[in-house]
Design a protein around this motif. Sequence first.
Motif, PDB file in Angstrom:
ATOM      1  N   LEU A  14     -12.694 -14.931  -9.968  1.00 31.54           N
ATOM      2  CA  LEU A  14     -13.840 -15.571 -10.624  1.00 31.54           C
ATOM      3  C   LEU A  14     -14.021 -17.015 -10.189  1.00 31.54           C
ATOM      4  CD1 LEU A  14     -13.344 -14.115 -14.230  1.00 31.54           C
ATOM      5  CD2 LEU A  14     -14.938 -13.340 -12.442  1.00 31.54           C
ATOM      6  N   ASP A  15     -12.993 -17.602  -9.571  1.00 29.78           N
ATOM      7  CA  ASP A  15     -13.096 -18.975  -9.081  1.00 29.78           C
ATOM      8  C   ASP A  15     -13.486 -19.047  -7.613  1.00 29.78           C
ATOM      9  OD1 ASP A  15     -12.356 -20.095 -11.559  1.00 29.78           O
ATOM     10  OD2 ASP A  15     -10.226 -19.813 -11.107  1.00 29.78           O
ATOM     11  N   GLY A  16     -13.708 -17.897  -6.997  1.00 27.95           N
ATOM     12  CA  GLY A  16     -14.129 -17.884  -5.600  1.00 27.95           C
ATOM     13  C   GLY A  16     -13.007 -17.798  -4.588  1.00 27.95           C
ATOM     14  N   ASN A  17     -11.747 -17.688  -5.062  1.00 32.25           N
ATOM     15  CA  ASN A  17     -10.636 -17.501  -4.134  1.00 32.25           C
ATOM     16  C   ASN A  17     -10.707 -16.096  -3.539  1.00 32.25           C
ATOM     17  OD1 ASN A  17      -9.305 -20.064  -4.714  1.00 32.25           O
ATOM     18  ND2 ASN A  17      -8.875 -19.175  -6.727  1.00 32.25           N
ATOM     19  N   THR A  18     -10.329 -15.970  -2.291  1.00 35.83           N
ATOM     20  CA  THR A  18     -10.423 -14.670  -1.628  1.00 35.83           C
ATOM     21  C   THR A  18      -9.117 -14.317  -0.921  1.00 35.83           C
ATOM     22  OG1 THR A  18     -11.305 -15.640   0.413  1.00 35.83           O
ATOM     23  CG2 THR A  18     -12.905 -14.911  -1.246  1.00 35.83           C
ATOM     24  N   ALA A  19      -8.892 -13.031  -0.778  1.00 31.22           N
ATOM     25  CA  ALA A  19      -7.737 -12.517  -0.039  1.00 31.22           C
ATOM     26  C   ALA A  19      -8.017 -11.059   0.291  1.00 31.22           C
ATOM     27  CB  ALA A  19      -6.449 -12.645  -0.841  1.00 31.22           C
ATOM     28  N   GLU A  20      -7.367 -10.555   1.326  1.00 30.14           N
ATOM     29  CA  GLU A  20      -7.581  -9.163   1.707  1.00 30.14           C
ATOM     30  C   GLU A  20      -6.938  -8.215   0.704  1.00 30.14           C
ATOM     31  OE1 GLU A  20      -6.770  -7.859   5.606  1.00 30.14           O
ATOM     32  OE2 GLU A  20      -7.955  -9.424   6.592  1.00 30.14           O
ATOM     33  N   LEU A  21      -7.609  -7.123   0.455  1.00 28.21           N
ATOM     34  CA  LEU A  21      -7.070  -6.058  -0.377  1.00 28.21           C
ATOM     35  C   LEU A  21      -5.860  -5.450   0.326  1.00 28.21           C
ATOM     36  CD1 LEU A  21      -7.416  -3.945  -2.762  1.00 28.21           C
ATOM     37  CD2 LEU A  21      -8.812  -2.630  -1.157  1.00 28.21           C
ATOM     38  N   GLN A  22      -4.771  -5.264  -0.442  1.00 28.87           N
ATOM     39  CA  GLN A  22      -3.616  -4.588   0.140  1.00 28.87           C
ATOM     40  C   GLN A  22      -3.983  -3.143   0.437  1.00 28.87           C
ATOM     41  OE1 GLN A  22      -0.117  -4.955  -2.327  1.00 28.87           O
ATOM     42  NE2 GLN A  22       0.580  -6.704  -1.169  1.00 28.87           N
ATOM     43  N   ARG A  23      -3.580  -2.685   1.596  1.00 22.36           N
ATOM     44  CA  ARG A  23      -3.888  -1.312   1.995  1.00 22.36           C
ATOM     45  C   ARG A  23      -2.617  -0.493   2.044  1.00 22.36           C
ATOM     46  NH1 ARG A  23      -8.927  -0.636   4.076  1.00 22.36           N
ATOM     47  NH2 ARG A  23      -8.301   1.167   5.317  1.00 22.36           N
ATOM     48  N   ASN A  24      -2.686   0.686   1.475  1.00 22.83           N
ATOM     49  CA  ASN A  24      -1.538   1.576   1.460  1.00 22.83           C
ATOM     50  C   ASN A  24      -1.135   1.898   2.901  1.00 22.83           C
ATOM     51  OD1 ASN A  24       0.214   3.878   1.159  1.00 22.83           O
ATOM     52  ND2 ASN A  24      -0.629   4.129  -0.881  1.00 22.83           N
ATOM     53  N   PRO A  25       0.142   1.735   3.245  1.00 23.66           N
ATOM     54  CA  PRO A  25       0.559   2.054   4.623  1.00 23.66           C
ATOM     55  C   PRO A  25       0.437   3.536   4.948  1.00 23.66           C
ATOM     56  CG  PRO A  25       2.469   1.644   3.225  1.00 23.66           C
ATOM     57  CD  PRO A  25       1.262   1.265   2.430  1.00 23.66           C
ATOM     58  N   ASN A  26       0.280   4.380   3.929  1.00 23.53           N
ATOM     59  CA  ASN A  26       0.157   5.818   4.175  1.00 23.53           C
ATOM     60  C   ASN A  26      -1.264   6.210   4.543  1.00 23.53           C
ATOM     61  OD1 ASN A  26       2.843   6.204   3.551  1.00 23.53           O
ATOM     62  ND2 ASN A  26       2.436   6.440   1.384  1.00 23.53           N
ATOM     63  N   THR A  27      -1.868   5.439   5.445  1.00 21.66           N
ATOM     64  CA  THR A  27      -3.174   5.811   5.956  1.00 21.66           C
ATOM     65  C   THR A  27      -3.009   6.902   6.996  1.00 21.66           C
ATOM     66  OG1 THR A  27      -3.030   4.070   7.599  1.00 21.66           O
ATOM     67  CG2 THR A  27      -4.151   3.519   5.530  1.00 21.66           C
ATOM     68  N   VAL A  28      -4.113   7.502   7.421  1.00 19.77           N
ATOM     69  CA  VAL A  28      -4.029   8.590   8.392  1.00 19.77           C
ATOM     70  C   VAL A  28      -3.315   8.163   9.669  1.00 19.77           C
ATOM     71  CG1 VAL A  28      -5.371  10.127   9.869  1.00 19.77           C
ATOM     72  CG2 VAL A  28      -5.996   9.857   7.464  1.00 19.77           C
ATOM     73  N   PRO A  29      -3.667   7.018  10.290  1.00 20.78           N
ATOM     74  CA  PRO A  29      -2.943   6.635  11.511  1.00 20.78           C
ATOM     75  C   PRO A  29      -1.444   6.468  11.276  1.00 20.78           C
ATOM     76  CG  PRO A  29      -4.961   5.366  11.287  1.00 20.78           C
ATOM     77  CD  PRO A  29      -4.767   6.090  10.000  1.00 20.78           C
TER      78      PRO A  29
END
Length: 328
Positions: free
Chosen positions: A252-267
């Motif tokens: 809500l204060d405008g800070n940003t960061a990447e969403l953590q992604r599960n390592p169990n992706t297809v690749p």
Amino acid sequence: MPDQTLLAPPLPPEKFRFLTEGLERVQGYLIGSTALYLSTLEYVQRGEVEGRVAEIGVHRGKSFIAMTVGLPEDQTALAIDIFDAQHLNMEATSVDALRDFKASLESWGLTDRVEIHEGSSLDLEDQGFCEEGRRFRLFSVDGGHLHYHVANDLRLAEKTLAEGGVVAADDFVNQHYLGVITGIFEYLDGGGTLVPYALIPNKLLLTDAASVERNRAQLRELFGEGLTKAEVPFRDVTIDVYGDPRWVVQDLDGNTAELQRNPNTVPELQRLVSQLRRERNRVGAQRTRLRRRVSELEAALHPTGRADVLPKALRAPARAVYRALRRR
């Protein structure tokens, strides 16, 4: 779409922190985008839809915490699972799940905000679960994946869902859990009144008939850039399909960061499968070599089919080596 980076709607600091730092601390499988969709839905429901958050099939709490972290101080949530009563689990094992779930709740300040029900959802209606009326605004169905579990849990959600609330049915398009598809159609064909309106990665979203268009429009407003296809025909309705792009989460204060992604992706899973195949081939080759060596020793020990061809002093050590190689 997968290579794009999209900006998600602003969220409270607790949700921001969990989605960007804590998602992978909790054991379990949950696609990052799905965690973001559910977490945001819970947040925007506040003040618009009355009721609590509930989940059947909590395991160690990955999706549960995504939905409940940062709940308003006057609200609690309900967690339903067999946890360590694995004699009730017909599909897998889950040792120490309750211990780990409680530890996760403590880590995210939810210990006093969560009511835990340890038992099978198949018994809930007989125990009076539905008698308390419509009291949940977000209800995750992620328990048993056999068709009768899914149909049962959807009926429980239907009977207790507040007007405008959302039900998320897990593993709808998971090829390893076809009982989920069967259970959903069993529920719908059996007179179920919940209406599907969207598909987020691995979860089908449903709501009451009067709230379909409102909830559809709300999700489009929140995550329109993540919409991969609109109004896809499904049974006698249409659903919107949302993808799994790379998201940047903001608070809500405008800070940003990447969403953590599960390592169990297809690749990653494909890489793991290749690694395991290589290991299997290596072990197979080693086993072949050992078997060949055993055969050579057998021939040396029994060149004439007799057991006493070696000098007496060497027979016992030779047999010991032979037995050791046979055990490998």
